[in-house]
Write an enzyme that holds these catalytic residues in place. Structure first.
Site, PDB file in Angstrom:
ATOM      1  N   CYS C 157       0.803  -1.229   0.000  1.00  0.00           N
ATOM      2  CA  CYS C 157       0.000   0.000   0.000  1.00  0.00           C
ATOM      3  C   CYS C 157       0.831   1.273   0.000  1.00  0.00           C
ATOM      4  O   CYS C 157       0.535   2.224  -0.722  1.00  0.00           O
ATOM      5  CB  CYS C 157      -0.970   0.009   1.184  1.00  0.00           C
ATOM      6  SG  CYS C 157      -0.190  -0.306   2.775  1.00  0.00           S
ATOM      7  N   HIS C 257      -2.832   6.961   3.350  1.00  0.00           N
ATOM      8  CA  HIS C 257      -1.425   7.017   3.760  1.00  0.00           C
ATOM      9  C   HIS C 257      -0.824   8.346   3.306  1.00  0.00           C
ATOM     10  O   HIS C 257      -0.896   8.698   2.128  1.00  0.00           O
ATOM     11  CB  HIS C 257      -0.638   5.888   3.093  1.00  0.00           C
ATOM     12  CG  HIS C 257      -0.912   4.527   3.657  1.00  0.00           C
ATOM     13  ND1 HIS C 257      -1.734   4.299   4.727  1.00  0.00           N
ATOM     14  CD2 HIS C 257      -0.438   3.298   3.300  1.00  0.00           C
ATOM     15  CE1 HIS C 257      -1.762   3.004   4.997  1.00  0.00           C
ATOM     16  NE2 HIS C 257      -0.998   2.368   4.152  1.00  0.00           N
TER      17      HIS C 257
END
Lengths: 366, 366, 366, 366
Positions: C157, C257
């Site tokens: 990710c 993120h």
């Protein structure tokens, strides 16, 4: 019966066990003598067995102790008092063994809380319930028998905060016949692993805690209740004398249970708001009168600011042994509404255990 | 009276105003025609005037509009409907001017909610309260006068969620005579600047929201109440017929108000838990029956999982126009306890305003 | 090779599996045909097997499907594409079996990402890496063999967000020879059970994610690297040509993120800040050129506000398939500093898998 | 020059001022003698003027003090030392007046930090910078003049944590010529009103703090730099000798700044990881050697657990005066990476001020 007492901790690697160890490590009257955990940990140094998750660092007095299995032999045999932070799925059998071996156990587990002859004690509220075991001990000693082991249960965390202000009110103004409590409970009460998942509690609340509402409703009636005429069993207040209705929520708070409560007195007319505040402010718990080391200087802090108590700002009053009450006001349905805040891991769990042990020591029961 | 309606937004740079603009920008029946804000912003392009704080980006249809002062002239003059997200310290005067100038105002401000002749409407609950202004409009038109301006108030955010399940219950099982509600309210309801400080809400809850408990207690009685026999004024339920007791808390949740409620019906015996669930599940609000664009497909979502509703997981039901109810169970003090979740900025504020406007359009009132 | 494709999901009850199902349920080109999970779940209806934890409700198209074991028979046999959300401890064997049975697998697991002949693909960055399997498929079909199964890996990710802005920069300005990335990663990346504990992440950050820094450093070099001259194996950029240094943190954010990066180009002089912004703004990923359904309208959103991107406000750009870059400025040590935000469960996991499948479909590989 | 010193606090009602008061109230060597705030507060009892927001209750020793305006007369005239928690928009003029009136001021404001003849001091790092004012005082006294007033600046909060481990490393291994720091800063650093809004920080991070990166880059070079040969002015390290690159973020943490840093030594070869750890562990700051009351027992805590330091668990080391460093490892770009945690309101603000005053007292400068 004086001097430093030897303390054991069952479930020493868990979150309640860690709290017991932390409190004991700073305590002038107790010394950590035995640590018990599952067979996965036994045989290891405590510092190797534990995943320490407290803000204070792992106390030196505990770190080198070799963890034992939870059996009433080894170092546990010599303990003056054993604190149990065991999970309820194993606490039942182990605690029974310890008591039958003559040990004094103070347990945070729920297993025996409803036993009619086991005191369920919030030490700033109903230490007089210890009389039941005191009588038993005296009676055995009088018969020339050995001092028997006994068990005292610590209440559920949300119960402890709730009953703290109720006790002085009931003592002064008579029975409460209706009580509602909606709790906003901190996540530390659920422990670490798994505890409450971050995904469940960030930007969220969870309006359910398994078994909690029933505990809160039932334990309140035992703690505020009496003892039968023989002095052998507890008699919780009956459901028809006191209706208690709880709704329990988990909220994104680390420590500190907030409870929005409302209550009605059986006697008419009820006291005024000012009389309620005065009663709470003037309450001095027996643990304080006995001079117990951890007893709060001020048992109930009555706050006047309209937006208090708040968990982050008020949970540390009297090292977590004091309870804060704010927003005391009249209620359109019952008599009064108020907000109660208590530190769930201190007065609501391990801290209560320590203060109960201090009371036992003051009463020469350990 | 058909086609795309011209919409104005007062308080366009504030948090409620931004929500109105966002919802209008995606709406097939409305077109943003005028934006009003304080003199600090007027004269600027909206994109320069606003500190946009929504998850969706600033809609193109709004960004180039020149912000005006909040006066019933300029582009506002031509608006079919004006949504007010004004702060209560300025809303009173401005909204009065707009209505007196013949405009239709739907306001999120609290100023006129208690006026006996102003409808206080939760569109999934009491759209029939709009009849009062409808009658007035018809009466004026019948006299040959111009169509008069009028005001409709959106309820307080925590009231909206509360009354959603109460309405179908009262319709089916008769009056509720006792109601308690402890709220756990999201911070978006307090806006951005200053709104709720991070220091006040991280690892914390605040057991107080200024004026909120009174609003929740009072507004519930007006919304569930009736209209006098002349059809000219609202008659809130009297305090002796319905006791409502609220305790309001701010919690660290972005969107979604959770309310732990308990209630008692006046009629004996009360319905069963299953009857309550069925009643809530089968409720279809009038806005849905009218085919309004934003009306929820399912007005009340009855959840069976024991730990739901939760704000992060359930607030977006039916785009925030549906209300979720869980943990419906019997109460030891009143009749039932349950947990209600509603989206405070949608059904609790701007979204309700939009749905009210859709109802007005369906009724040819705009 | 047209029409609706049949999709299978391995690890269907886990958090990545749930995301695959959610995205597939709304997808015009795919139909959920098979769901696989552990033997604990197999044989049950999906709605009974799963603890659904998404904000959208469990899609009807999935809820009645009977969960199978993760074997390449049953309904999986007919799947055009199989998405794997399996944990790495079981993914290795299962995915191998599926590919050997001739199935096309798109996996979120880390097991085969570093295999020299397995494409590691961020679909908005390096879809050309799919050519390697395309060549193999064509070659087998040319030989008259059956269409072979193959595997494509989704990147880690935090890697996905990082390489998104790097790709157009390298394409335009030549190699990057030094790169630092400090990540602030959301908790959804760690799943639900146990995932990240609330006690670990409330009022806290955790400056460590197991294996993450190594993944981010290594995968970046494969994704930005080339293919050998035979067209049979990937050739990651060598460590001496590109130094990458990562520091990974978990922060109390649900989704999104954030990465604070700095980088230096090998070529001197480096471009200007404006040239960097222009390059990023003008980048159109191949998936968009192919007209893929989920491809972002704007691949890289360059933000000018000094305090953006922020995860809560910017993670949903282009339904989570767009990446936001802000604070692009010169660096006193390397050439540029900037902040990159990407949606970790969309472009950083399940969403990438879906977009890869769309590319495969556009290329007639499924 | 011995005994209890009289302390004044400027900006007493603000968040830094409250911290000064809290620390002073428990301090054996200082007594709160004067409190200054804006004209809105002056003339009121401190307990009436302040909105107290600390976890400890408002100290009795402060609550009845009458707040004065921030002028160098009244009770301030007699103060041995004055701590300034003033906002920078008013600090410049006020602090200048105080120093010119012969008072000793220790300021948390940024206004004079870059003045060449004003010491910028992190007391566990560069107390030797106080020598510059010590020389001046001695020189004036030698001339028979009165003891002059002087000013010492406390560093920016994120600078304090950063330079703590750098100082012993530079002392032992020579200059650092490249340094990167990405900070994850707590919200308490921004104060209460407005501070950081809850809407901005819940489920979010903000990748920007106004002026912070420049402060961190510049102050580091002054604090680690030297004094000119005349002993009259500070000489920060030049930009070409030490490149510092900072990226600053606000994260949802109450207290404790986490910094992910990497650094390169000018001397080749660099030390080993073990040598770095040993150097940090063995560092004893001068404040400790002087026996200062608040000086940390262990200046730098080197943590070996791979997921530490964490703000919630490690910020209270040595009452917030100790700094924790973890994850010390080699870096592929520079020499070393590590994570530094410091308590932003203690060693990063008010606490540093108190420890500076203790050093001044130990040196007979107050």
């Amino acid at each position: 019966m004086s001097g430093i007492k030897k303390a054991g901790v069952l479930g020493a690697t868990g979150s309640v066990g860690q709290r017991f160890i932390l409190l004991l490590s700073k305590h002038p009257e107790f010394k950590i003598h035995a640590l018990g955990a599952s067979s996965r940990s036994s045989g290891k140094k405590y510092s190797d067995a534990v995943q320490w998750k407290q803000q204070d660092i792992l106390p030196e007095s505990a770190s080198n102790i070799i963890v034992e299995e939870c059996k009433p032999d080894g170092n546990f045999k010599d303990c003056d008092v054993v604190f149990s932070g065991l999970d309820s799925d194993v606490a039942g059998e182990i605690e029974k063994n310890f008591v039958e071996s003559g040990l004094v156990v103070i347990s945070n587990a729920k297993n025996y809380r409803r036993e009619p002859n086991v005191p369920l004690v919030v030490p700033i509220v109903n230490p007089e319930h210890i009389n039941l075991v005191e009588n038993k001990v005296k009676s055995e000693l009088a018969k020339g028998n050995e001092k028997p082991g006994f068990l005292i249960c610590i209440s559920n965390c949300s119960t402890a905060g709730l009953v703290a202000p109720l006790k002085p009110l009931v003592d002064k103004f008579g029975p409460i016949d209706a009580l509602t409590a909606v709790t906003l409970q901190a996540i530390s009460g659920a422990g670490f692993s798994p505890g409450v998942s971050g995904m469940d509690i960030l930007d969220n609340i969870v309006p359910f805690i398994s078994g909690e509402e029933d505990k809160l409703e039932w334990e309140t009636k035992k703690i505020l209740g009496g003892i039968n005429s023989n002095g052998t069993e507890f008699e919780p207040i009956s459901d028809d004398k006191m209706k208690v209705s709880a709704q329990c929520n988990r909220v994104p708070v680390i420590d500190g249970h907030t409870e929005c409560i409302s209550l009605r007195f059986a006697n008419r007319p009820p006291p005024s708001v000012e009389e309620v505040k005065k009663c709470l402010r003037e309450y001095v718990c027996d643990a304080s009168k006995l001079g117990c080391h951890s007893a709060p200087k001020q048992t109930i802090h009555v706050l006047e600011q309209q937006d208090r108590p708040q968990p982050r700002l008020d949970r540390e009053r009297d090292n977590g042994y004091g309870v804060s009450v704010g927003r005391i006001r009249q209620d359109s349905l019952l008599d009064f509404k108020m907000v109660v805040l208590s530190h769930n891991t201190i007065i609501g769990a391990a801290g209560s255990g320590i203060l109960i042990a201090e009371i036992l020591k003051a009463k020469n029961l350990i």
